[in-house]
Write an enzyme that holds these catalytic residues in place. Sequence first.
Site, mmCIF file in Angstrom:
data_model
loop_
_atom_site.group_PDB
_atom_site.id
_atom_site.type_symbol
_atom_site.label_atom_id
_atom_site.label_comp_id
_atom_site.label_asym_id
_atom_site.label_seq_id
_atom_site.Cartn_x
_atom_site.Cartn_y
_atom_site.Cartn_z
ATOM 1 N N HIS A 122 -11.655 -7.835 -2.236
ATOM 2 C CA HIS A 122 -10.878 -6.865 -1.447
ATOM 3 C C HIS A 122 -11.455 -5.452 -1.526
ATOM 4 O O HIS A 122 -11.070 -4.586 -0.761
ATOM 5 C CB HIS A 122 -9.427 -6.853 -1.931
ATOM 6 C CG HIS A 122 -8.690 -8.114 -1.586
ATOM 7 N ND1 HIS A 122 -7.739 -8.175 -0.605
ATOM 8 C CD2 HIS A 122 -8.785 -9.376 -2.078
ATOM 9 C CE1 HIS A 122 -7.270 -9.409 -0.502
ATOM 10 N NE2 HIS A 122 -7.889 -10.155 -1.397
ATOM 11 N N ASP A 154 -13.274 2.982 0.096
ATOM 12 C CA ASP A 154 -12.150 2.040 0.146
ATOM 13 C C ASP A 154 -12.636 0.745 0.788
ATOM 14 O O ASP A 154 -13.362 0.792 1.782
ATOM 15 C CB ASP A 154 -11.022 2.639 1.011
ATOM 16 C CG ASP A 154 -9.634 2.301 0.500
ATOM 17 O OD1 ASP A 154 -9.483 1.226 -0.102
ATOM 18 O OD2 ASP A 154 -8.702 3.105 0.723
HETATM 19 C C1 GDG Z 1 -6.962 -3.040 -2.054
HETATM 20 C C2 GDG Z 1 -8.225 -2.306 -1.578
HETATM 21 C C3 GDG Z 1 -7.756 -3.105 0.741
HETATM 22 C C4 GDG Z 1 1.910 2.189 -0.701
HETATM 23 N N1 GDG Z 1 2.966 2.961 -1.034
HETATM 24 C C5 GDG Z 1 4.066 2.244 -0.737
HETATM 25 C C6 GDG Z 1 3.670 1.006 -0.217
HETATM 26 N N2 GDG Z 1 2.346 1.005 -0.218
HETATM 27 C C7 GDG Z 1 1.549 -0.131 0.284
HETATM 28 C C8 GDG Z 1 0.942 0.220 1.615
HETATM 29 C C9 GDG Z 1 -0.208 -0.773 1.690
HETATM 30 C C10 GDG Z 1 -0.579 -0.972 0.222
HETATM 31 O O1 GDG Z 1 0.474 -0.435 -0.561
HETATM 32 C C11 GDG Z 1 -1.854 -0.250 -0.138
HETATM 33 O O2 GDG Z 1 -2.922 -0.940 0.450
HETATM 34 P P1 GDG Z 1 -4.350 -0.274 0.624
HETATM 35 O O3 GDG Z 1 -5.177 -1.160 1.492
HETATM 36 O O4 GDG Z 1 -4.190 1.087 1.216
HETATM 37 O O5 GDG Z 1 -4.957 -0.076 -0.818
HETATM 38 P P2 GDG Z 1 -5.169 -0.866 -2.246
HETATM 39 O O6 GDG Z 1 -3.888 -1.013 -2.973
HETATM 40 O O7 GDG Z 1 -6.194 -0.049 -2.950
HETATM 41 O O8 GDG Z 1 -5.736 -2.321 -1.877
HETATM 42 C C12 GDG Z 1 -8.073 -1.880 -0.126
HETATM 43 C C13 GDG Z 1 -6.604 -3.914 0.157
HETATM 44 O O9 GDG Z 1 -6.835 -4.232 -1.221
HETATM 45 C C14 GDG Z 1 -6.400 -5.224 0.916
HETATM 46 O O10 GDG Z 1 -7.566 -5.982 0.947
HETATM 47 O O11 GDG Z 1 -7.387 -2.651 2.026
HETATM 48 O O12 GDG Z 1 -9.264 -1.278 0.325
HETATM 49 O O13 GDG Z 1 -8.490 -1.168 -2.394
HETATM 50 O O14 GDG Z 1 0.212 -2.001 2.213
HETATM 51 O O15 GDG Z 1 1.903 0.072 2.622
HETATM 52 N N3 GDG Z 1 4.532 0.058 0.191
HETATM 53 C C15 GDG Z 1 5.861 0.333 0.078
HETATM 54 N N4 GDG Z 1 6.308 1.513 -0.442
HETATM 55 C C16 GDG Z 1 5.465 2.487 -0.854
HETATM 56 O O16 GDG Z 1 5.902 3.532 -1.318
HETATM 57 N N5 GDG Z 1 6.748 -0.592 0.495
#
Ligand code: GDG
Length: 481
Positions: A162, A370
Site C-alpha cells: 500500500h 504517499d
Molecule cells: C496507506 C497509504 C494509501 C482519516 N481521518 C479520519 C478518517 N480518516 C481516514 C480517511 C482515509 C484514511 O483514514 C487514510 O487513508 P490514506 O490513504 O490517506 O492514508 P494511510 O493511512 O497512510 O494509508 C496510502 C492507503 O494505505 C490505501 O492503500 O492510500 O498511501 O499510506 O480513508 O478517510 N476516517 C474517519 N474519521 C477521521 O477522522 N472516519
Amino acid sequence: MSNASFIVVANRLPVDSVVDDEGNRTWRRSPGGLVTALEPVLRANQGTWIGWAGQTGAAPEPFEADGITLLPIELSADEIARYYEGFSNASIWPLYHDAVQPRVFRRSWWKSYYEVNTRFAEVCAAEAAPGAVVWIQDYQLQLVPAMLRERRPDLRIGFFLHIPFPPVELFMQLPHRMEILKGLLGADLVGFQRPLAAQNFLALTRHLLGYRPRGHYVTVDDRLVRADAFPISIDTAAYEEVANTERARHRAKEIRAELGEPDTVILGVDRLDYTKGIETRLKAFRELLEDGRFRVPKTVMVQVATPSRERVEQYRVLRDKVEREVGRINGEFGQVGLPAVHYLHQSFDRYELAALYQAADVMAVTPIRDGMNLVAKEYVASQIENHGALVLSEFAGAAGDLRQAFLVNPHDLTDLKDGFVTAAESSPDDKMKRMRAMRRYLRKHDVSRWARSFLTALGVPERSAAYNPGSPPAADAAEGT
Ligand code: GDG
C-alpha cells in the site's frame, strides 16, 4: 481444519473490540475500503481474514463478523513494540517514503519482524484449502509470501504493497534486504500503487539477485512472478451516498456558519504522519497570511490530524512541531473567536468527514510522499456540487489518477503557495469542469474494480471474484455527460 479457499492476510483484522457495560466483549467492524472491496469475494469463496485483533496477549478464538470468518493472530506487547512500532514503522515506513525522516534499524526489531511473519505464514498454511488463493497485504508482512510458499507450494499467492516501493539505492540501505526481496518474490503477483514502484522492484531483482526481468515478469526458480501496478481506490458510490444525506449536507452548512462564513475554507485531513506534509502546508499558509495574499477571517484553514502511532518517537516530535506552528499562526493572525487555523487532533465519523469535505473550498492533500492517498479521492467523491478545488501533491500516488487536480510540488514552498492561491481563485466554471472529470473517473475506477483487477491478474476466475453487485450501476449513471 484446512478449509478456506480465499484468504486475506493483513496486519489488522477489520474489526475493533467493544466491551459492553457488563464487561462482555463484542466486535464492531472498523470501516475501511479494503474490507468493503473484499467482503463480496470473501463471502463468495468462504473466505477467511487473518490478522491481529488489536489487543496484546492471547488471541481470541476465530469468529464470524458479517459473514466473514476472522482468524486472530496473537501478538505480545513486546512484539507490537518491535515488529510493529519498530521494524515496520520506524525502519521500513520512513525508508520506503524516500527516507523523509531518518530510519532507525535495530537487530531486535528484525528478529521480532521475522518471528511474527513466520507466525502469520504458519497460521495461514494451516487454514488454506488445497489450491486456495491467498492475498497478503502491506509492508508489515513482506516475508510471508516466501514463508507461505515454502510450506504450501500449492497455493496461489498475491501480495499488495500500500505504500511506495523505493528506488534501488534506498532499498539497499535496509539490513536484511535480501530476505525481504526474497520474501516478496514468494508471491505469484506483487502489486504496487504505481508503475514506477513495480519498476523499482523489478530493477532490484536484477541488482540484488542478478535476475533478468522481462516486461512485468521475472523468473524465479522456474516460476514466473509478475510485478505490476494496481492503483487502489475508494467505494465511490458509498461516499457519494453519505455526502448526499440530509445529515451531511446540513452539517456542512453548519460548519461554514461556525467558521464565520468565510469566503474560502482550506481543509486538510490526514493521519498525523510526517509523510503527509502537514508542517510544510502550515508554513505555506502562514507565509500566505504574511504576504497578505490570504486574510483571516475571509480565508481560514481547518486541519484534522487523526492521532496515529503515538508511541513512536518521531510521531511525538511531529505532533509537538505541528501544534507549535498552529499556535504561532493563530497567535499572529487570529482574532478573538476567529482563529486562522482550526486544528483538530481527533477522529470523526463518516458524516462529519463528509460534511467537512463538502464545506471545504480547497482541499489540501500535500504529502511529501504517499503510496496513493485516499483522502484526495474521498474529497472528490464527496463534492456532490462540484464546487471545490483539490490541491494535490505530485508525490501522492493519487496524482496519477486525479489529473485535473491543481498539482503541486510540496518540496517547493513557492509552488505550494501558488497552488493554494490558484485553486482558491479559479473560476467556478473551471472548478466544476475539473471536479466533474475526476468524479467521473472515480465512479469507474472504484475499489471494487481495483480488487477485481488484482484478483483477475492473480488468476481468480471472474465468477469467484464476484463484486459488489450494488454499487457500479450508480457509478456510470447521473453525471457522466
Ligand atoms: C496507506 C497509504 C494509501 C482519516 N481521518 C479520519 C478518517 N480518516 C481516514 C480517511 C482515509 C484514511 O483514514 C487514510 O487513508 P490514506 O490513504 O490517506 O492514508 P494511510 O493511512 O497512510 O494509508 C496510502 C492507503 O494505505 C490505501 O492503500 O492510500 O498511501 O499510506 O480513508 O478517510 N476516517 C474517519 N474519521 C477521521 O477522522 N472516519
